[in-house]
Scaffold this motif. Sequence first.
Motif, PDB file in Angstrom:
ATOM      1  N   PRO A 531     -35.259 -15.582 -72.933  1.00 49.38           N
ATOM      2  CA  PRO A 531     -36.123 -14.573 -73.592  1.00 49.38           C
ATOM      3  C   PRO A 531     -35.881 -14.463 -75.085  1.00 49.38           C
ATOM      4  CG  PRO A 531     -34.420 -13.523 -72.261  1.00 49.38           C
ATOM      5  CD  PRO A 531     -34.372 -14.978 -71.933  1.00 49.38           C
ATOM      6  N   SER A 532     -34.682 -14.764 -75.551  1.00 47.24           N
ATOM      7  CA  SER A 532     -34.395 -14.633 -76.987  1.00 47.24           C
ATOM      8  C   SER A 532     -35.161 -15.656 -77.810  1.00 47.24           C
ATOM      9  CB  SER A 532     -32.890 -14.784 -77.236  1.00 47.24           C
ATOM     10  OG  SER A 532     -32.449 -16.090 -76.909  1.00 47.24           O
ATOM     11  N   LYS A 533     -35.569 -16.757 -77.188  1.00 49.53           N
ATOM     12  CA  LYS A 533     -36.260 -17.810 -77.930  1.00 49.53           C
ATOM     13  C   LYS A 533     -37.760 -17.867 -77.643  1.00 49.53           C
ATOM     14  CE  LYS A 533     -32.173 -20.821 -77.919  1.00 49.53           C
ATOM     15  NZ  LYS A 533     -31.635 -22.149 -77.511  1.00 49.53           N
ATOM     16  N   SER A 534     -38.204 -17.126 -76.615  1.00 54.91           N
ATOM     17  CA  SER A 534     -39.585 -17.308 -76.164  1.00 54.91           C
ATOM     18  C   SER A 534     -40.444 -16.058 -76.192  1.00 54.91           C
ATOM     19  CB  SER A 534     -39.568 -17.863 -74.726  1.00 54.91           C
ATOM     20  OG  SER A 534     -38.838 -19.063 -74.646  1.00 54.91           O
ATOM     21  N   GLY A 535     -39.889 -14.921 -76.565  1.00 51.06           N
ATOM     22  CA  GLY A 535     -40.654 -13.677 -76.504  1.00 51.06           C
ATOM     23  C   GLY A 535     -41.943 -13.716 -77.299  1.00 51.06           C
ATOM     24  N   ALA A 536     -41.853 -14.082 -78.562  1.00 52.53           N
ATOM     25  CA  ALA A 536     -43.043 -14.107 -79.426  1.00 52.53           C
ATOM     26  C   ALA A 536     -44.027 -15.172 -78.959  1.00 52.53           C
ATOM     27  CB  ALA A 536     -42.622 -14.359 -80.869  1.00 52.53           C
ATOM     28  N   ALA A 537     -43.510 -16.330 -78.602  1.00 50.02           N
ATOM     29  CA  ALA A 537     -44.371 -17.422 -78.155  1.00 50.02           C
ATOM     30  C   ALA A 537     -45.113 -17.039 -76.878  1.00 50.02           C
ATOM     31  CB  ALA A 537     -43.531 -18.683 -77.920  1.00 50.02           C
ATOM     32  N   LEU A 538     -44.461 -16.311 -76.009  1.00 45.57           N
ATOM     33  CA  LEU A 538     -45.098 -15.901 -74.756  1.00 45.57           C
ATOM     34  C   LEU A 538     -46.259 -14.947 -75.028  1.00 45.57           C
ATOM     35  CD1 LEU A 538     -45.002 -16.058 -71.676  1.00 45.57           C
ATOM     36  CD2 LEU A 538     -43.379 -14.156 -71.687  1.00 45.57           C
ATOM     37  N   ALA A 539     -46.064 -14.018 -75.953  1.00 43.39           N
ATOM     38  CA  ALA A 539     -47.138 -13.087 -76.314  1.00 43.39           C
ATOM     39  C   ALA A 539     -48.334 -13.830 -76.906  1.00 43.39           C
ATOM     40  CB  ALA A 539     -46.616 -12.044 -77.290  1.00 43.39           C
ATOM     41  N   SER A 540     -48.050 -14.819 -77.738  1.00 44.11           N
ATOM     42  CA  SER A 540     -49.134 -15.608 -78.344  1.00 44.11           C
ATOM     43  C   SER A 540     -49.875 -16.417 -77.285  1.00 44.11           C
ATOM     44  CB  SER A 540     -48.556 -16.549 -79.409  1.00 44.11           C
ATOM     45  OG  SER A 540     -47.964 -15.807 -80.466  1.00 44.11           O
ATOM     46  N   ALA A 541     -49.120 -16.971 -76.317  1.00 42.96           N
ATOM     47  CA  ALA A 541     -49.730 -17.765 -75.250  1.00 42.96           C
ATOM     48  C   ALA A 541     -50.673 -16.899 -74.417  1.00 42.96           C
ATOM     49  CB  ALA A 541     -48.643 -18.369 -74.366  1.00 42.96           C
ATOM     50  N   GLU A 542     -50.263 -15.668 -74.127  1.00 50.41           N
ATOM     51  CA  GLU A 542     -51.112 -14.778 -73.332  1.00 50.41           C
ATOM     52  C   GLU A 542     -52.404 -14.457 -74.078  1.00 50.41           C
ATOM     53  OE1 GLU A 542     -51.029 -10.198 -71.604  1.00 50.41           O
ATOM     54  OE2 GLU A 542     -49.128 -11.278 -71.875  1.00 50.41           O
ATOM     55  N   LYS A 543     -52.272 -14.192 -75.354  1.00 48.31           N
ATOM     56  CA  LYS A 543     -53.444 -13.869 -76.161  1.00 48.31           C
ATOM     57  C   LYS A 543     -54.421 -15.042 -76.224  1.00 48.31           C
ATOM     58  CE  LYS A 543     -54.698 -12.092 -80.753  1.00 48.31           C
ATOM     59  NZ  LYS A 543     -54.180 -11.645 -82.081  1.00 48.31           N
ATOM     60  N   ALA A 544     -53.887 -16.245 -76.415  1.00 49.33           N
ATOM     61  CA  ALA A 544     -54.742 -17.433 -76.503  1.00 49.33           C
ATOM     62  C   ALA A 544     -55.410 -17.730 -75.162  1.00 49.33           C
ATOM     63  CB  ALA A 544     -53.911 -18.626 -76.965  1.00 49.33           C
ATOM     64  N   ALA A 545     -54.658 -17.546 -74.072  1.00 52.07           N
ATOM     65  CA  ALA A 545     -55.211 -17.799 -72.752  1.00 52.07           C
ATOM     66  C   ALA A 545     -56.347 -16.837 -72.440  1.00 52.07           C
ATOM     67  CB  ALA A 545     -54.106 -17.686 -71.696  1.00 52.07           C
ATOM     68  N   LEU A 546     -56.166 -15.569 -72.766  1.00 57.13           N
ATOM     69  CA  LEU A 546     -57.214 -14.585 -72.514  1.00 57.13           C
ATOM     70  C   LEU A 546     -58.476 -14.892 -73.305  1.00 57.13           C
ATOM     71  CD1 LEU A 546     -55.103 -11.293 -72.427  1.00 57.13           C
ATOM     72  CD2 LEU A 546     -56.447 -12.249 -70.538  1.00 57.13           C
ATOM     73  N   LYS A 547     -58.307 -15.374 -74.507  1.00 58.74           N
ATOM     74  CA  LYS A 547     -59.463 -15.722 -75.329  1.00 58.74           C
ATOM     75  C   LYS A 547     -60.272 -16.837 -74.681  1.00 58.74           C
ATOM     76  CE  LYS A 547     -60.703 -17.116 -80.059  1.00 58.74           C
ATOM     77  NZ  LYS A 547     -60.175 -17.460 -81.411  1.00 58.74           N
ATOM     78  N   GLU A 548     -59.583 -17.848 -74.163  1.00 61.69           N
ATOM     79  CA  GLU A 548     -60.285 -18.962 -73.507  1.00 61.69           C
ATOM     80  C   GLU A 548     -60.938 -18.513 -72.206  1.00 61.69           C
ATOM     81  OE1 GLU A 548     -58.700 -22.871 -73.216  1.00 61.69           O
ATOM     82  OE2 GLU A 548     -57.253 -22.548 -74.843  1.00 61.69           O
ATOM     83  N   VAL A 549     -60.286 -17.614 -71.492  1.00 62.96           N
ATOM     84  CA  VAL A 549     -60.851 -17.129 -70.226  1.00 62.96           C
ATOM     85  C   VAL A 549     -62.143 -16.349 -70.492  1.00 62.96           C
ATOM     86  CG1 VAL A 549     -60.468 -15.518 -68.309  1.00 62.96           C
ATOM     87  CG2 VAL A 549     -58.666 -17.120 -68.967  1.00 62.96           C
ATOM     88  N   VAL A 550     -62.156 -15.559 -71.545  1.00 63.75           N
ATOM     89  CA  VAL A 550     -63.372 -14.823 -71.909  1.00 63.75           C
ATOM     90  C   VAL A 550     -64.529 -15.790 -72.123  1.00 63.75           C
ATOM     91  CG1 VAL A 550     -64.448 -13.442 -73.739  1.00 63.75           C
ATOM     92  CG2 VAL A 550     -62.190 -12.815 -72.868  1.00 63.75           C
ATOM     93  N   ALA A 551     -64.236 -16.911 -72.757  1.00 65.57           N
ATOM     94  CA  ALA A 551     -65.287 -17.905 -73.016  1.00 65.57           C
ATOM     95  C   ALA A 551     -65.766 -18.550 -71.713  1.00 65.57           C
ATOM     96  CB  ALA A 551     -64.753 -18.963 -73.971  1.00 65.57           C
ATOM     97  N   VAL A 552     -64.836 -18.835 -70.826  1.00 68.78           N
ATOM     98  CA  VAL A 552     -65.195 -19.466 -69.542  1.00 68.78           C
ATOM     99  C   VAL A 552     -66.089 -18.538 -68.727  1.00 68.78           C
ATOM    100  CG1 VAL A 552     -64.280 -20.197 -67.303  1.00 68.78           C
ATOM    101  CG2 VAL A 552     -63.167 -20.941 -69.412  1.00 68.78           C
ATOM    102  N   LEU A 553     -65.780 -17.250 -68.727  1.00 70.39           N
ATOM    103  CA  LEU A 553     -66.547 -16.287 -67.943  1.00 70.39           C
ATOM    104  C   LEU A 553     -67.816 -15.825 -68.648  1.00 70.39           C
ATOM    105  CD1 LEU A 553     -63.608 -14.082 -66.570  1.00 70.39           C
ATOM    106  CD2 LEU A 553     -64.790 -15.973 -65.428  1.00 70.39           C
ATOM    107  N   GLY A 554     -67.972 -16.236 -69.897  1.00 69.93           N
ATOM    108  CA  GLY A 554     -69.174 -15.865 -70.654  1.00 69.93           C
ATOM    109  C   GLY A 554     -69.256 -14.393 -70.956  1.00 69.93           C
ATOM    110  N   LEU A 555     -68.115 -13.775 -71.203  1.00 71.56           N
ATOM    111  CA  LEU A 555     -68.082 -12.334 -71.484  1.00 71.56           C
ATOM    112  C   LEU A 555     -68.219 -12.052 -72.982  1.00 71.56           C
ATOM    113  CD1 LEU A 555     -65.194 -11.369 -69.045  1.00 71.56           C
ATOM    114  CD2 LEU A 555     -67.670 -11.126 -68.685  1.00 71.56           C
TER     115      LEU A 555
END
Length: 555
Positions: A531-555
């Motif tokens: 967790p000491s090395k991945s906290g920020a990266a994990l938050a960024s990954a979640e944000k990027a994934a949600l953005k792509e999912v919105v596009a897939v669902l056409g929302l």
Amino acid sequence: MLALTACASDGPFEGESPEGASGNDTPAERAGLGFTRDGALERVSPVGGERARQAEAARVVRELWEVAGARGAPGEVWTFDYQVHGGALTLLSFRRTSVGVGQGAGGTVEWSGFSRELTRSLSTLAGVKPRRLRFTLKRGPERWRFDLETVRGPVAVHARTVAEALPGASEPRVSDALTVARQLLPASRVPWEGRVHERARLQFEGLRLLQEVELGVFEVQEGSGRRSAPGSADLRMPVVQALLPFANAVGSRTVEVELEGRHVRGEAEPRWRVVAATTLEPTAPSEGMEDIAREYRAMQEDILRHWRQEVEDSARRAGVWSFEQLAYWYVGGFIAKGALGAMEAVAPTVAAVLGKGGAKAAQWFRTVLIRTPPAEREALQRIWMKAEAEGLMALKAGERAELQSLLKDMEHRLRAPITDKYSKDKLREWARQEYFEVHQPRLAQALGKDLLGTYQVHHLVPIEHAHLFPTRSINAAENLVGMAREVHSSVNSVWTFVRTNAKHASAKEVEEIARITHKHFGRWFHVLYDPSKSGAALASAEKAALKEVVAVLGL
């Protein structure tokens, strides 16, 4: 420790617990019973034992007597080959290698004298290790002499592996054998004072001798054939007694028999004897089917043991085997008995997946069984036990209709969402166990006892969407990933968004979203998480994934 739940991504992970599901588990499932590495069946309690091995020996001596000893003439020599495995003795073949000097010559051999010496020591001599034993019987003027040796040969696939006191031949088995003997002994075909030789192939299915006979060579070896010796039904009994021992084996098998019919001057009727019989070795399974064939044979033997013991209590029967054992049994049985073709009309998906065979088909069918209501599982097990023990032809019209109805319901259920908690919890439990014990044992070792409980097993395509992919096993290795709780929380956030905003996502959309989660979170799959090395990266990954999912669902 490994029985903690695996993720289904259809709600908070901590809110799901398998403990409440154990009420529907079979005792075998709760005990974690499956198969050993060599394909043997794990059991709740031990089977066999010294008394069972003694019963095996006593039965073999009786078989030797009924085939050769009771009617043997001085000078006759017979060989009998048996497979020994776990103390069980399965007849493979016998053959008369030397003809006697004539019935009635020399003294009469009594059963008591024939059996006394051999029965006393046979169970000890046979042992329990897999090997082939050959009994050689030589008829002297007053008695039989015996030799026993080990011969080379592979372990017969139809041999039993558990010693038991087998019951005597049942009325249906004797009736089957009498019907077959009637076909083998054609009326009025033994010449007066002559001899004939006949060859045929018989089919055994579980405990039953099927009544279809494949007649082969029939030749007159002595006699003119101008006059025939009369026959009667009593002539069939020596043939029946020679055929019945081959019913004490496992699975579907072909036995080739050779018979001799002889008429002796001064006697009213001819004599018939089976002078040789051999169980033919089946074709070796393909490489992809080896595991199914091995586990299926283990289940076959257990089925026949319970069937012989007439276990009619369905609750007891349902608790004998785990879902894993049942899945291998059904898949192996449907393929071995050629039932898949008949299933296509009512359950095309089931037939198609099982037709591929192999461990993957069994794993897939296990997930189908867990989604089947207990009453229907028990009904399927009851019907298929009968088919296994006595063949498909033994099923009555009502049983065949019930089997088709059960399979049709399975087919329909494949395309319906999994909603009951027991099924979902069981799928998660299996996923976690298989992931850490089979697919990623090194990760489990690296995590250690303390960290292992904090790691989640996640389905890339969640359980709630399994119905969109009916031919896939939701617990297939490629669909399971292990991750730390923090990572899993982020992945779950993506699927929670999907659940909230697209209640009826299509198969294409679900696959694309699974690909997106793998793309953004894959670096944390199957590895130790820091967790000491991945906290920020994990938050960024979640944000990027949600953005792509919105596009897939056409929302």
